[in-house]
Write an enzyme that holds these catalytic residues in place. Structure first.
Site, PDB file in Angstrom:
ATOM      1  N   LYS A 113       0.843  -1.208   0.000  1.00 27.50           N
ATOM      2  CA  LYS A 113       0.000   0.000   0.000  1.00 27.50           C
ATOM      3  C   LYS A 113       0.871   1.249   0.000  1.00 27.50           C
ATOM      4  O   LYS A 113       1.697   1.434   0.898  1.00 27.50           O
ATOM      5  CB  LYS A 113      -0.900  -0.015   1.246  1.00 27.50           C
ATOM      6  CG  LYS A 113      -1.602   1.316   1.551  1.00 27.50           C
ATOM      7  CD  LYS A 113      -2.487   1.240   2.807  1.00 27.50           C
ATOM      8  CE  LYS A 113      -3.050   2.599   3.197  1.00 27.50           C
ATOM      9  NZ  LYS A 113      -3.877   2.559   4.424  1.00 27.50           N
ATOM     10  N   LYS A 160      -9.858  12.753   8.653  1.00 19.50           N
ATOM     11  CA  LYS A 160      -9.286  12.388   9.947  1.00 19.50           C
ATOM     12  C   LYS A 160      -9.202  13.621  10.856  1.00 19.50           C
ATOM     13  O   LYS A 160      -9.086  14.745  10.349  1.00 19.50           O
ATOM     14  CB  LYS A 160      -7.844  11.869   9.744  1.00 19.50           C
ATOM     15  CG  LYS A 160      -7.735  10.508   9.121  1.00 19.50           C
ATOM     16  CD  LYS A 160      -6.263  10.100   8.986  1.00 19.50           C
ATOM     17  CE  LYS A 160      -6.125   8.727   8.352  1.00 19.50           C
ATOM     18  NZ  LYS A 160      -6.656   7.627   9.163  1.00 19.50           N
ATOM     19  N   ARG A 204      -7.616  -0.771   1.708  1.00 14.84           N
ATOM     20  CA  ARG A 204      -8.115  -2.084   1.255  1.00 14.84           C
ATOM     21  C   ARG A 204      -8.616  -2.026  -0.176  1.00 14.84           C
ATOM     22  O   ARG A 204      -8.593  -3.016  -0.895  1.00 14.84           O
ATOM     23  CB  ARG A 204      -9.185  -2.581   2.241  1.00 14.84           C
ATOM     24  CG  ARG A 204     -10.386  -1.721   2.334  1.00 14.84           C
ATOM     25  CD  ARG A 204     -11.186  -1.970   3.616  1.00 14.84           C
ATOM     26  NE  ARG A 204     -10.550  -1.411   4.805  1.00 14.84           N
ATOM     27  CZ  ARG A 204     -11.015  -1.573   6.042  1.00 14.84           C
ATOM     28  NH1 ARG A 204     -12.096  -2.280   6.256  1.00 14.84           N
ATOM     29  NH2 ARG A 204     -10.380  -1.032   7.070  1.00 14.84           N
TER      30      ARG A 204
HETATM   31  N1  BES Z   1      -3.873   4.500   7.152  1.00 13.18           N
HETATM   32  C1  BES Z   1      -4.939   4.248   8.021  1.00 13.18           C
HETATM   33  C2  BES Z   1      -4.597   3.272   9.139  1.00 13.18           C
HETATM   34  C3  BES Z   1      -3.669   3.790  10.208  1.00 13.18           C
HETATM   35  C4  BES Z   1      -4.136   4.566  11.226  1.00 13.18           C
HETATM   36  C5  BES Z   1      -2.348   3.422  10.190  1.00 13.18           C
HETATM   37  C6  BES Z   1      -3.265   5.006  12.212  1.00 13.18           C
HETATM   38  C7  BES Z   1      -1.474   3.840  11.179  1.00 13.18           C
HETATM   39  C8  BES Z   1      -1.947   4.642  12.191  1.00 13.18           C
HETATM   40  C9  BES Z   1      -6.125   3.648   7.260  1.00 13.18           C
HETATM   41  O1  BES Z   1      -6.267   4.070   5.954  1.00 13.18           O
HETATM   42  C10 BES Z   1      -7.342   4.051   8.003  1.00 13.18           C
HETATM   43  O2  BES Z   1      -7.599   5.207   8.092  1.00 13.18           O
HETATM   44  N2  BES Z   1      -8.057   3.078   8.538  1.00 13.18           N
HETATM   45  C11 BES Z   1      -9.211   3.329   9.315  1.00 13.18           C
HETATM   46  C12 BES Z   1     -10.220   2.289   8.975  1.00 13.18           C
HETATM   47  C13 BES Z   1     -11.580   2.571   9.541  1.00 13.18           C
HETATM   48  C14 BES Z   1     -12.200   3.754   8.835  1.00 13.18           C
HETATM   49  C15 BES Z   1     -12.453   1.340   9.364  1.00 13.18           C
HETATM   50  C16 BES Z   1      -8.823   3.250  10.797  1.00 13.18           C
HETATM   51  O3  BES Z   1      -8.021   2.392  11.153  1.00 13.18           O
HETATM   52  O4  BES Z   1      -9.310   4.074  11.560  1.00 13.18           O
HETATM   53 ZN    ZN Z   2      -7.376   5.859   5.752  1.00 18.65          ZN
HETATM   54 ZN    ZN Z   3      -4.501   4.675   4.973  1.00 18.89          ZN
END
Ligand code: BES
Ligand code: ZN
Ligand code: ZN
Length: 504
Positions: A268, A280, A354
């Protein structure tokens, strides 16, 4: 520039600016035997330092003793801690501490006297600790130049061996190529998002193909992705004015069989993840520049394998996108038809990783029919909640492949902990309007992300590595000299060794 050489234990006439000698806690007299070929003056001074308990051998402590008359100018007493608790990872940490101390005092050449009979694992640990701990990402720190010593510009480290220097040199050379790959991956992942766009990463991948005749790189542009139906990648990339790029790197090391592909690596590479429309919170959002770490790892793995000239074929696929909110972004509620024909309802645009991985995996499976697939992704915050900052969430449909990786992990000390991939979790990603949706609720967030991906893998043995916690050093990361601040390059050592292991 670090150079590691295996040298026969020098006779007493051999000069070295600094000799590193290990001292076990409570067994300090052993050191005196090790110093057999040092001059009497120096032996006496070291004896006094140890007797007066100025150095006790406590783990990681360092005491430097000067010798006015040579042939060694200095001795570094390096505390190894208790004999029974020393393992190869501690050796990695210690080798790192010694290297950092030596360069701090501007030494450009030193020798290491092993505290015991060398083994392959021990030699690798010494080399890894040395080369990984000296990594610095300071290219943007202009004010430091001239202010403070940056250490020597080149460093020669000699590992003193009993014989067979050629064999030990081979181990050092292989390990050095692997640590160079790790540092290359770190350099990419540490880049700020204004410099490192999808296009930048694509250019790096193209550079690899001009440097190695066995690598060929293809970059699939947005319009081609649209016509191929790689709509997951296109959707995530829509909000940014930096177009997405799908990077395909082919390494052909097996001249006998050009079509078999033992490994497909997918990484990724979200060059910045704002979350998109599901934006975010701003606290620590800058860390989302590391959301490209999985892709950077794959670029580094491909580079390392090519430098090692491994005799097998490996494909690397790196979907590169920036996830931004704008009037052209994809939205919650959108339904996207993915490359394999499945439809996905977007519930949260922050669950973007994903989507780009799913298309890349489906494309890789169809095009290359690999024997195994491993993907790396900073995929879920839930993985950090579950496993902390030093363990990769590991999910797989193949107990054999996961066992092999775990064994490698025991040597590299990269930790892979399996989470279950029960098909029941598919219930959580059922959509009212499409085949599946892109999030599965709070419960088991790392598992539902992997379950989502499993919808795009066929029967091929596959491992998904969630490196959200391990890709960069976060608060609470266990202190390791060989993991400096920022990107760690987690996974690169283990996955290169996984490929090498099969060829041994
Ligand atoms: N890149 C993030 C995951 C992440 C978060 C990696 C913090 C390292 C530190 C990913 O794209 C993401 O935002 N995932 C969400 C998924 C959720 C919306 C189901 C998450 O983990 O909050
Ligand atoms: Zn994300
Ligand atoms: Zn991400």
């Amino acid at each position: 520039m670090v150079k590691l050489v295996a040298e026969r234990i020098p006779d007493s006439a051999k000069q070295t600016p600094l000799l590193v000698v290990g001292v076990f806690e409570n067994e300090v007299e052993e050191v005196m035997n090790q110093l057999g070929d040092a001059n009497a003056n120096l032996v006496e001074i070291v004896g006094r330092v140890l007797k007066d308990k100025e150095h006790t051998g406590a783990f990681g402590t360092i005491c430097i003793v000067h010798s006015p008359t040579g042939p060694m100018h200095r001795i570094m007493l390096l505390g190894l801690g208790e004999k029974k608790s020393l393992d190869n990872d501690k050796v990695r940490v210690l080798a790192g501490k010694a290297a950092l101390k030596a360069t701090e005092i501007n030494i450009s050449e030193y020798s290491i006297k092993p505290f015991t009979q060398l083994t392959k694992d021990l030699t690798e640990a010494i080399c890894e600790g040395t080369c990984l701990s000296l990594y610095k990402f300071d290219k943007y720190q202009t004010q430091k130049i001239g202010e403070k010593s940056h250490g020597p510009s080149s460093l020669k480290v000699s590992l003193l061996v009993d014989g067979n220097e050629k064999d030990w040199q081979r181990v050092l050379d292989t390990t050095k190529i692997i640590t160079d790959a790790v540092n290359f991956g770190r350099d990419l992942a540490n880049l700020p998002p204004n410099e490192c766009s999808p296009e930048y990463l694509a250019r790096i991948a193209l550079d690899l193909s001009s440097k190695h005749h066995r690598i060929s790189t293809r970059v699939i542009e947005r319009y081609e992705m649209e016509s191929l139906g790689l709509n997951g990648i296109v959707a995530v990339g829509m909000g940014s004015n930096k177009p997405p790029k799908l990077v395909i790197i082919e390494y052909k090391g097996n001249e006998g069989s050009s079509t078999t592909v033992p490994y497909l690596f997918v990484g990724k590479a979200v060059t910045f993840d704002t979350g998109g429309i599901s934006i975010k919170p701003s606290d620590r959002m800058e860390e989302m520049k590391f959301d490209k770490s999985g892709g950077c790892d794959v670029l580094a793995i491909m580079s390392g394998l090519a430098n090692l000239e491994v005799k097998t074929n490996v494909i690397g696929i790196v979907p590169c996108v920036e996830n931004m909110p704008s009037s052209s972004s994809y939205r919650p509620g959108d339904i996207v038809r993915m490359y394999n024909g499945k439809t996905v309802e977007i519930i949260n645009t922050d669950a973007e990783g994903r989507l780009i991985l799913a298309d890349s995996i489906a494309y890789g499976v169809e095009k290359y029919n690999p024997n195994s697939i491993i993907d790396l992704a900073t995929l879920t915050g839930a993985c950090i909640v579950a496993l902390g900052s030093n363990i990769a969430g590991t999910l797989s449909n193949s107990p054999e492949l996961i066992d092999r990786l775990r064994q490698i992990g025991e040597k590299t000390n990269e930790k892979f902990w399996e989470l279950p991939l029960y098909p029941d979790f598919n219930e959580q990603i059922k959509s009212k309007f499409a085949d599946i949706k892109n999030i599965g609720g709070r419960a088991g967030g790392t598992i539902t992300a992997a379950i989502f991906l499993s919808n795009f893998v066929n029967e091929t043995p596959w491992i998904h590595l969630d490196i959200a916690g391990t890709a960069w050093t976060q608060d609470g990361t266990w202190d390791k000299s060989y993991n400096p601040k920022g990107a760690t390059g987690f996974g690169i050592r283990s996955l290169i060794r996984l490929v090498l292991d099969e060829l041994d």
